[in-house]
Design a protein around this motif. Sequence first.
Motif, PDB file in Angstrom:
ATOM      1  N   MET A 145      49.431  41.391  53.959  1.00 57.73           N
ATOM      2  CA  MET A 145      48.310  40.506  53.724  1.00 57.73           C
ATOM      3  C   MET A 145      48.085  40.368  52.222  1.00 57.73           C
ATOM      4  O   MET A 145      48.032  41.343  51.493  1.00 57.73           O
ATOM      5  CB  MET A 145      47.061  41.063  54.404  1.00 57.73           C
ATOM      6  CG  MET A 145      45.820  40.257  54.105  1.00 57.73           C
ATOM      7  SD  MET A 145      44.371  40.983  54.856  1.00 57.73           S
ATOM      8  CE  MET A 145      43.884  39.626  55.864  1.00 57.73           C
ATOM      9  N   SER A 146      47.974  39.136  51.754  1.00 61.86           N
ATOM     10  CA  SER A 146      47.800  38.875  50.331  1.00 61.86           C
ATOM     11  C   SER A 146      46.399  39.230  49.868  1.00 61.86           C
ATOM     12  O   SER A 146      45.418  39.024  50.580  1.00 61.86           O
ATOM     13  CB  SER A 146      48.056  37.391  50.045  1.00 61.86           C
ATOM     14  OG  SER A 146      47.776  37.100  48.691  1.00 61.86           O
ATOM     15  N   ARG A 147      46.331  39.767  48.669  1.00 61.76           N
ATOM     16  CA  ARG A 147      45.041  40.075  48.052  1.00 61.76           C
ATOM     17  C   ARG A 147      44.545  38.888  47.239  1.00 61.76           C
ATOM     18  O   ARG A 147      43.532  38.990  46.564  1.00 61.76           O
ATOM     19  CB  ARG A 147      45.175  41.301  47.160  1.00 61.76           C
ATOM     20  CG  ARG A 147      45.450  42.559  47.970  1.00 61.76           C
ATOM     21  CD  ARG A 147      45.710  43.750  47.111  1.00 61.76           C
ATOM     22  NE  ARG A 147      44.487  44.206  46.453  1.00 61.76           N
ATOM     23  CZ  ARG A 147      44.448  45.241  45.616  1.00 61.76           C
ATOM     24  NH1 ARG A 147      45.550  45.910  45.341  1.00 61.76           N
ATOM     25  NH2 ARG A 147      43.322  45.598  45.064  1.00 61.76           N
ATOM     26  N   GLU A 182      51.378  45.234  44.576  1.00 61.39           N
ATOM     27  CA  GLU A 182      50.004  45.558  44.958  1.00 61.39           C
ATOM     28  C   GLU A 182      49.409  44.512  45.906  1.00 61.39           C
ATOM     29  O   GLU A 182      48.252  44.612  46.292  1.00 61.39           O
ATOM     30  CB  GLU A 182      49.121  45.692  43.714  1.00 61.39           C
ATOM     31  CG  GLU A 182      49.426  46.921  42.888  1.00 61.39           C
ATOM     32  CD  GLU A 182      49.170  48.212  43.628  1.00 61.39           C
ATOM     33  OE1 GLU A 182      48.051  48.396  44.157  1.00 61.39           O
ATOM     34  OE2 GLU A 182      50.101  49.049  43.699  1.00 61.39           O
ATOM     35  N   GLY A 183      50.205  43.500  46.254  1.00 67.13           N
ATOM     36  CA  GLY A 183      49.779  42.532  47.256  1.00 67.13           C
ATOM     37  C   GLY A 183      49.264  41.204  46.724  1.00 67.13           C
ATOM     38  O   GLY A 183      48.748  40.395  47.495  1.00 67.13           O
ATOM     39  N   PHE A 184      49.407  40.962  45.430  1.00 67.05           N
ATOM     40  CA  PHE A 184      48.938  39.700  44.861  1.00 67.05           C
ATOM     41  C   PHE A 184      50.042  38.658  44.847  1.00 67.05           C
ATOM     42  O   PHE A 184      51.221  38.984  44.734  1.00 67.05           O
ATOM     43  CB  PHE A 184      48.447  39.912  43.418  1.00 67.05           C
ATOM     44  CG  PHE A 184      47.138  40.637  43.338  1.00 67.05           C
ATOM     45  CD1 PHE A 184      45.932  39.948  43.405  1.00 67.05           C
ATOM     46  CD2 PHE A 184      47.112  42.012  43.197  1.00 67.05           C
ATOM     47  CE1 PHE A 184      44.736  40.627  43.335  1.00 67.05           C
ATOM     48  CE2 PHE A 184      45.916  42.703  43.127  1.00 67.05           C
ATOM     49  CZ  PHE A 184      44.722  42.012  43.195  1.00 67.05           C
ATOM     50  N   ASP A 185      49.647  37.416  44.951  1.00 73.21           N
ATOM     51  CA  ASP A 185      50.531  36.273  44.731  1.00 73.21           C
ATOM     52  C   ASP A 185      50.376  35.949  43.248  1.00 73.21           C
ATOM     53  O   ASP A 185      49.323  35.461  42.826  1.00 73.21           O
ATOM     54  CB  ASP A 185      50.088  35.113  45.615  1.00 73.21           C
ATOM     55  CG  ASP A 185      50.949  33.878  45.450  1.00 73.21           C
ATOM     56  OD1 ASP A 185      52.023  33.959  44.816  1.00 73.21           O
ATOM     57  OD2 ASP A 185      50.543  32.821  45.948  1.00 73.21           O
ATOM     58  N   VAL A 186      51.378  36.248  42.436  1.00 68.97           N
ATOM     59  CA  VAL A 186      51.248  36.190  40.981  1.00 68.97           C
ATOM     60  C   VAL A 186      51.754  34.871  40.418  1.00 68.97           C
ATOM     61  O   VAL A 186      52.842  34.408  40.768  1.00 68.97           O
ATOM     62  CB  VAL A 186      51.998  37.369  40.320  1.00 68.97           C
ATOM     63  CG1 VAL A 186      51.899  37.291  38.801  1.00 68.97           C
ATOM     64  CG2 VAL A 186      51.454  38.702  40.825  1.00 68.97           C
ATOM     65  N   ARG A 187      50.953  34.296  39.529  1.00 67.12           N
ATOM     66  CA  ARG A 187      51.347  33.136  38.747  1.00 67.12           C
ATOM     67  C   ARG A 187      51.242  33.546  37.283  1.00 67.12           C
ATOM     68  O   ARG A 187      50.239  34.146  36.884  1.00 67.12           O
ATOM     69  CB  ARG A 187      50.425  31.942  38.988  1.00 67.12           C
ATOM     70  CG  ARG A 187      50.385  31.448  40.422  1.00 67.12           C
ATOM     71  CD  ARG A 187      51.717  30.964  40.884  1.00 67.12           C
ATOM     72  NE  ARG A 187      51.860  30.295  42.140  1.00 67.12           N
ATOM     73  CZ  ARG A 187      51.175  30.397  43.252  1.00 67.12           C
ATOM     74  NH1 ARG A 187      50.137  31.146  43.311  1.00 67.12           N
ATOM     75  NH2 ARG A 187      51.497  29.734  44.334  1.00 67.12           N
ATOM     76  N   LEU A 197      38.970  46.984  40.007  1.00 70.46           N
ATOM     77  CA  LEU A 197      38.472  45.621  39.902  1.00 70.46           C
ATOM     78  C   LEU A 197      38.544  44.839  41.201  1.00 70.46           C
ATOM     79  O   LEU A 197      37.690  43.989  41.480  1.00 70.46           O
ATOM     80  CB  LEU A 197      39.251  44.863  38.821  1.00 70.46           C
ATOM     81  CG  LEU A 197      39.109  45.390  37.401  1.00 70.46           C
ATOM     82  CD1 LEU A 197      40.058  44.635  36.473  1.00 70.46           C
ATOM     83  CD2 LEU A 197      37.679  45.268  36.913  1.00 70.46           C
ATOM     84  N   CYS A 198      39.573  45.106  41.996  1.00 72.80           N
ATOM     85  CA  CYS A 198      39.817  44.347  43.235  1.00 72.80           C
ATOM     86  C   CYS A 198      40.157  45.330  44.351  1.00 72.80           C
ATOM     87  O   CYS A 198      41.331  45.457  44.735  1.00 72.80           O
ATOM     88  CB  CYS A 198      40.975  43.383  43.058  1.00 72.80           C
ATOM     89  SG  CYS A 198      40.748  42.160  41.782  1.00 72.80           S
ATOM     90  N   PRO A 199      39.173  46.028  44.867  1.00 71.10           N
ATOM     91  CA  PRO A 199      39.468  46.985  45.944  1.00 71.10           C
ATOM     92  C   PRO A 199      40.162  46.292  47.113  1.00 71.10           C
ATOM     93  O   PRO A 199      39.794  45.169  47.476  1.00 71.10           O
ATOM     94  CB  PRO A 199      38.104  47.519  46.353  1.00 71.10           C
ATOM     95  CG  PRO A 199      37.182  47.179  45.225  1.00 71.10           C
ATOM     96  CD  PRO A 199      37.754  45.959  44.567  1.00 71.10           C
ATOM     97  N   ALA A 200      41.173  46.939  47.657  1.00 69.50           N
ATOM     98  CA  ALA A 200      41.897  46.391  48.810  1.00 69.50           C
ATOM     99  C   ALA A 200      40.946  46.299  50.004  1.00 69.50           C
ATOM    100  O   ALA A 200      40.154  47.201  50.234  1.00 69.50           O
ATOM    101  CB  ALA A 200      43.111  47.235  49.151  1.00 69.50           C
ATOM    102  N   ARG A 201      41.055  45.210  50.716  1.00 64.05           N
ATOM    103  CA  ARG A 201      40.227  45.042  51.908  1.00 64.05           C
ATOM    104  C   ARG A 201      40.802  45.844  53.055  1.00 64.05           C
ATOM    105  O   ARG A 201      42.011  45.923  53.221  1.00 64.05           O
ATOM    106  CB  ARG A 201      40.162  43.568  52.302  1.00 64.05           C
ATOM    107  CG  ARG A 201      39.474  42.728  51.277  1.00 64.05           C
ATOM    108  CD  ARG A 201      39.369  41.297  51.788  1.00 64.05           C
ATOM    109  NE  ARG A 201      38.854  40.453  50.755  1.00 64.05           N
ATOM    110  CZ  ARG A 201      39.533  39.484  50.148  1.00 64.05           C
ATOM    111  NH1 ARG A 201      40.770  39.243  50.502  1.00 64.05           N
ATOM    112  NH2 ARG A 201      38.989  38.771  49.204  1.00 64.05           N
TER     113      ARG A 201
END
Length: 124
Positions: A1-3, A26-31, A117-121
Amino acid sequence: MSRGICLVIEDDQDIAGLISLILTREGFDVRSVRTASAALHQLRALKPALITLDLGLPDLDGLQITKDLRELSPAPLLMITARASAADQFNGMATGASAYLIKPFHPGELRDAVSRLCPARSST
Protein backbone atom coordinates in the motif's frame (compact mmCIF):
# COMPACT_ATOMS: atom_id res chain seq x y z
CA MET A 1 0.00 0.00 0.00
CA SER A 2 1.40 3.38 -1.03
CA ARG A 3 2.06 6.03 1.58
CA GLY A 4 1.47 8.67 -1.08
CA ILE A 5 3.70 10.76 -3.28
CA CYS A 6 7.01 12.18 -2.11
CA LEU A 7 8.47 15.08 -4.06
CA VAL A 8 12.28 15.00 -3.84
CA ILE A 9 13.86 18.36 -4.68
CA GLU A 10 17.58 17.67 -5.10
CA ASP A 11 20.01 18.77 -7.83
CA ASP A 12 22.64 16.08 -7.15
CA GLN A 13 21.55 13.03 -9.15
CA ASP A 14 23.35 10.52 -6.89
CA ILE A 15 21.81 11.91 -3.70
CA ALA A 16 18.39 12.16 -5.34
CA GLY A 17 18.73 8.50 -6.35
CA LEU A 18 19.64 7.44 -2.81
CA ILE A 19 16.76 9.42 -1.27
CA SER A 20 14.37 8.04 -3.89
CA LEU A 21 15.50 4.46 -3.27
CA ILE A 22 15.05 4.74 0.50
CA LEU A 23 11.66 6.42 0.24
CA THR A 24 10.43 3.94 -2.37
CA ARG A 25 11.34 1.14 0.03
CA GLU A 26 9.42 3.04 2.71
CA GLY A 27 6.30 2.85 0.54
CA PHE A 28 6.27 6.23 -1.21
CA ASP A 29 5.69 6.89 -4.89
CA VAL A 30 8.70 9.16 -5.48
CA ARG A 31 8.97 11.99 -7.98
CA SER A 32 12.29 13.81 -8.22
CA VAL A 33 13.10 17.26 -9.62
CA ARG A 34 16.40 19.14 -9.80
CA THR A 35 15.28 22.79 -9.62
CA ALA A 36 13.01 25.00 -7.57
CA SER A 37 11.00 26.02 -10.62
CA ALA A 38 10.36 22.38 -11.56
CA ALA A 39 9.33 21.68 -7.97
CA LEU A 40 6.77 24.47 -7.93
CA HIS A 41 5.39 23.30 -11.28
CA GLN A 42 5.11 19.66 -10.09
CA LEU A 43 3.75 20.52 -6.66
CA ARG A 44 0.50 21.87 -8.01
CA ALA A 45 -0.28 18.60 -9.81
CA LEU A 46 1.15 16.03 -7.39
CA LYS A 47 -0.27 16.98 -3.99
CA PRO A 48 2.55 15.13 -2.18
CA ALA A 49 2.33 13.49 1.24
CA LEU A 50 5.99 14.46 1.87
CA ILE A 51 8.51 16.89 0.39
CA THR A 52 12.30 16.66 0.74
CA LEU A 53 14.28 19.77 -0.10
CA ASP A 54 17.96 20.47 -0.68
CA LEU A 55 18.86 24.05 0.20
CA GLY A 56 21.55 24.37 -2.49
CA LEU A 57 19.53 24.41 -5.71
CA PRO A 58 20.88 25.83 -8.97
CA ASP A 59 18.05 28.30 -9.64
CA LEU A 60 16.86 29.41 -6.19
CA ASP A 61 18.02 29.06 -2.62
CA GLY A 62 16.06 26.44 -0.70
CA LEU A 63 15.15 28.89 2.05
CA GLN A 64 13.54 31.14 -0.55
CA ILE A 65 11.47 28.34 -2.09
CA THR A 66 10.29 27.11 1.31
CA LYS A 67 7.80 29.96 1.65
CA ASP A 68 6.28 29.13 -1.74
CA LEU A 69 6.14 25.42 -0.89
CA ARG A 70 4.41 26.19 2.40
CA GLU A 71 1.80 28.34 0.66
CA LEU A 72 1.03 25.60 -1.87
CA SER A 73 1.18 22.45 0.25
CA PRO A 74 0.51 21.34 3.83
CA ALA A 75 2.82 18.31 3.35
CA PRO A 76 5.64 17.80 5.85
CA LEU A 77 8.85 19.37 4.54
CA LEU A 78 12.15 17.62 5.28
CA MET A 79 15.21 19.73 4.51
CA ILE A 80 18.22 17.60 3.54
CA THR A 81 21.32 19.75 3.21
CA ALA A 82 25.04 20.09 3.82
CA ARG A 83 24.40 23.36 5.67
CA ALA A 84 25.21 22.19 9.17
CA SER A 85 25.51 25.28 11.36
CA ALA A 86 23.06 25.97 14.17
CA ALA A 87 22.04 29.16 12.35
CA ASP A 88 21.29 27.21 9.17
CA GLN A 89 19.16 24.74 11.10
CA PHE A 90 17.34 27.54 12.91
CA ASN A 91 16.67 29.38 9.64
CA GLY A 92 15.45 26.20 7.98
CA MET A 93 13.01 25.44 10.75
CA ALA A 94 11.94 29.09 11.02
CA THR A 95 11.09 29.27 7.31
CA GLY A 96 8.80 26.24 7.49
CA ALA A 97 10.74 22.99 7.57
CA SER A 98 9.17 20.16 9.55
CA ALA A 99 12.57 18.52 10.10
CA TYR A 100 16.21 19.11 9.16
CA LEU A 101 18.69 16.43 8.11
CA ILE A 102 22.38 17.15 7.51
CA LYS A 103 24.37 15.58 4.64
CA PRO A 104 26.02 13.19 4.64
CA PHE A 105 23.28 11.23 6.35
CA HIS A 106 22.85 7.57 7.18
CA PRO A 107 19.84 5.90 5.51
CA GLY A 108 18.46 5.07 8.96
CA GLU A 109 18.39 8.77 9.82
CA LEU A 110 16.24 9.45 6.77
CA ARG A 111 13.91 6.57 7.58
CA ASP A 112 13.57 7.79 11.19
CA ALA A 113 12.79 11.35 10.10
CA VAL A 114 10.20 10.13 7.61
CA SER A 115 8.60 7.87 10.24
CA ARG A 116 8.20 10.86 12.55
CA LEU A 117 6.79 13.09 9.83
CA CYS A 118 4.58 10.53 8.07
CA PRO A 119 3.65 7.69 10.41
CA ALA A 120 2.66 4.55 8.49
CA ARG A 121 -1.05 3.90 8.54
CA SER A 122 -2.27 0.72 10.14
CA SER A 123 -3.72 -1.79 7.71
CA THR A 124 -6.38 -2.97 10.15
